[in-house]
Design a protein around this motif. Sequence first.
Motif, PDB file in Angstrom:
ATOM      1  N   ALA A 113       0.823  -1.215   0.000  1.00 12.92           N
ATOM      2  CA  ALA A 113       0.000   0.000   0.000  1.00 12.92           C
ATOM      3  C   ALA A 113       0.851   1.257   0.000  1.00 12.92           C
ATOM      4  CB  ALA A 113      -0.933  -0.002   1.215  1.00 12.92           C
ATOM      5  N   ALA A 114       1.986   1.214   0.691  1.00 14.55           N
ATOM      6  CA  ALA A 114       2.838   2.396   0.808  1.00 14.55           C
ATOM      7  C   ALA A 114       4.304   1.963   0.899  1.00 14.55           C
ATOM      8  CB  ALA A 114       2.440   3.218   2.025  1.00 14.55           C
ATOM      9  N   PRO A 115       4.849   1.399  -0.177  1.00 13.35           N
ATOM     10  CA  PRO A 115       6.186   0.789  -0.111  1.00 13.35           C
ATOM     11  C   PRO A 115       7.296   1.731   0.322  1.00 13.35           C
ATOM     12  CG  PRO A 115       5.422   1.011  -2.393  1.00 13.35           C
ATOM     13  CD  PRO A 115       4.242   1.266  -1.522  1.00 13.35           C
ATOM     14  N   ASN A 116       7.312   2.947  -0.197  1.00 10.75           N
ATOM     15  CA  ASN A 116       8.405   3.860   0.141  1.00 10.75           C
ATOM     16  C   ASN A 116       8.300   4.379   1.571  1.00 10.75           C
ATOM     17  OD1 ASN A 116       9.924   4.008  -2.421  1.00 10.75           O
ATOM     18  ND2 ASN A 116       8.029   4.871  -3.217  1.00 10.75           N
ATOM     19  N   ASN A 117       7.084   4.613   2.021  1.00  9.50           N
ATOM     20  CA  ASN A 117       6.900   5.077   3.397  1.00  9.50           C
ATOM     21  C   ASN A 117       7.140   3.966   4.398  1.00  9.50           C
ATOM     22  OD1 ASN A 117       5.705   8.057   3.669  1.00  9.50           O
ATOM     23  ND2 ASN A 117       4.979   7.181   1.736  1.00  9.50           N
ATOM     24  N   VAL A 118       6.754   2.748   4.054  1.00  6.56           N
ATOM     25  CA  VAL A 118       7.056   1.605   4.925  1.00  6.56           C
ATOM     26  C   VAL A 118       8.563   1.383   4.970  1.00  6.56           C
ATOM     27  CG1 VAL A 118       6.871  -0.901   5.165  1.00  6.56           C
ATOM     28  CG2 VAL A 118       4.827   0.460   4.693  1.00  6.56           C
ATOM     29  N   LYS A 143      -2.129   8.735  -6.252  1.00  6.82           N
ATOM     30  CA  LYS A 143      -1.080   7.931  -6.874  1.00  6.82           C
ATOM     31  C   LYS A 143      -1.670   6.585  -7.260  1.00  6.82           C
ATOM     32  CE  LYS A 143       3.816   6.893  -6.408  1.00  6.82           C
ATOM     33  NZ  LYS A 143       5.032   7.102  -5.572  1.00  6.82           N
ATOM     34  N   ALA A 144      -1.831   6.388  -8.546  1.00  8.44           N
ATOM     35  CA  ALA A 144      -2.496   5.195  -9.060  1.00  8.44           C
ATOM     36  C   ALA A 144      -1.666   3.936  -8.819  1.00  8.44           C
ATOM     37  CB  ALA A 144      -2.774   5.358 -10.552  1.00  8.44           C
ATOM     38  N   GLY A 145      -2.369   2.814  -8.762  1.00  9.12           N
ATOM     39  CA  GLY A 145      -1.709   1.515  -8.692  1.00  9.12           C
ATOM     40  C   GLY A 145      -1.412   1.002  -7.298  1.00  9.12           C
ATOM     41  N   LEU A 146      -1.664   1.811  -6.280  1.00  9.37           N
ATOM     42  CA  LEU A 146      -1.386   1.389  -4.914  1.00  9.37           C
ATOM     43  C   LEU A 146      -2.629   0.792  -4.263  1.00  9.37           C
ATOM     44  CD1 LEU A 146       0.714   4.440  -3.667  1.00  9.37           C
ATOM     45  CD2 LEU A 146       1.578   2.186  -4.329  1.00  9.37           C
ATOM     46  N   GLU A 147      -2.412  -0.141  -3.353  1.00 11.66           N
ATOM     47  CA  GLU A 147      -3.516  -0.767  -2.622  1.00 11.66           C
ATOM     48  C   GLU A 147      -3.767  -0.004  -1.318  1.00 11.66           C
ATOM     49  OE1 GLU A 147      -2.453  -4.857  -2.064  1.00 11.66           O
ATOM     50  OE2 GLU A 147      -1.836  -5.120  -4.149  1.00 11.66           O
ATOM     51  N   SER A 148      -4.080   1.271  -1.461  1.00 10.27           N
ATOM     52  CA  SER A 148      -4.212   2.128  -0.277  1.00 10.27           C
ATOM     53  C   SER A 148      -5.321   1.654   0.651  1.00 10.27           C
ATOM     54  CB  SER A 148      -4.498   3.571  -0.710  1.00 10.27           C
ATOM     55  OG  SER A 148      -3.391   4.113  -1.393  1.00 10.27           O
ATOM     56  N   GLY A 193      -7.464  10.112   2.537  1.00 15.49           N
ATOM     57  CA  GLY A 193      -6.937  10.614   1.276  1.00 15.49           C
ATOM     58  C   GLY A 193      -5.813  11.612   1.447  1.00 15.49           C
ATOM     59  N   GLN A 194      -5.625  12.093   2.669  1.00 13.81           N
ATOM     60  CA  GLN A 194      -4.622  13.129   2.937  1.00 13.81           C
ATOM     61  C   GLN A 194      -3.374  12.566   3.616  1.00 13.81           C
ATOM     62  OE1 GLN A 194      -6.338  16.489   4.917  1.00 13.81           O
ATOM     63  NE2 GLN A 194      -4.377  17.453   5.349  1.00 13.81           N
ATOM     64  N   PHE A 195      -3.524  11.421   4.261  1.00 17.31           N
ATOM     65  CA  PHE A 195      -2.413  10.840   5.019  1.00 17.31           C
ATOM     66  C   PHE A 195      -2.121   9.420   4.542  1.00 17.31           C
ATOM     67  CE2 PHE A 195      -4.325  14.058   7.713  1.00 17.31           C
ATOM     68  CZ  PHE A 195      -3.206  14.777   8.139  1.00 17.31           C
ATOM     69  N   THR A 196      -0.842   9.100   4.426  1.00 18.14           N
ATOM     70  CA  THR A 196      -0.410   7.790   3.949  1.00 18.14           C
ATOM     71  C   THR A 196      -0.490   6.763   5.072  1.00 18.14           C
ATOM     72  OG1 THR A 196       1.106   8.792   2.335  1.00 18.14           O
ATOM     73  CG2 THR A 196       1.497   6.489   2.942  1.00 18.14           C
TER      74      THR A 196
END
Length: 250
Positions: A79-84, A161-166, A205-208
């Motif tokens: 869902a958030a690879p770079n932030n993880v 950001k498209a393509g993420l499993e948010s 929608g505002q926070f990762t």
Amino acid sequence: MFKKENQIWIYLLGTLILFGIVIFLGRDFFIPLIYGRRSISFDQDFSLSPSFTIKEGTDYLARLNTNLGTITIDLYESAAPNNVNNFVYLSQAGYYSRTKFHRLIPDFLIQGGDRNTLNDDLTDDGKGRAGYFIQDEVNWDALDLSQARRNELSGLGYKSKAGLESKPLERYSVAMANNGPDTNSSQFFIVISAIDDSRLNALNGQFTVIGKVVSGGDILETISKVPVANIDTNSPTPTQDIIVESVEIY
């Protein structure tokens, strides 16, 4: 004879010093490294964003060891690879060790991740971060946001950001705090609200979102009951220290 006795004492002193160094490094470097939780024993430079090191297909867990108990988080790598990846990096580097949760909105959220909380100056708590930013990773389509909400976020400068499993913000979600679009760094918050809390709609929608608490809900309940000061502000502060003693990654 005296020279030989002096030499023996020098050898003994040298051995004791060497033994002390080995013990120090074993405690603060080698052992933490083996278990994936290096602590900051030396000055480290956090001015550059980390390389991407988390492994694809691996499910990561974070264990927050606090002075009130342990909280386990299932991290959302897809869902958030770079932030993880950033959270894992900071955790393993010991960035969060001994920091405090500096913000507690009763029955809503707790926020931490600021190394300014290590000093005695309360006025800079909540203003600290690593020396870099990580971009937002939120897919509005995955969250099924209304057009009105999308327009609102776009007006504030946020982008999908498209393509993420948010994942949506919900009870026990863990998300990166920010100060505007693409300003994620080290601070994070944990939602402790009720399941149907309508206040979350204004944040989605505002926070990762980087994970969710899967163990330690009782600890969060205890934390949520800690009295706060500055209750009428946007940053109520706990009157009791809530300390992240360490963060372990598995």
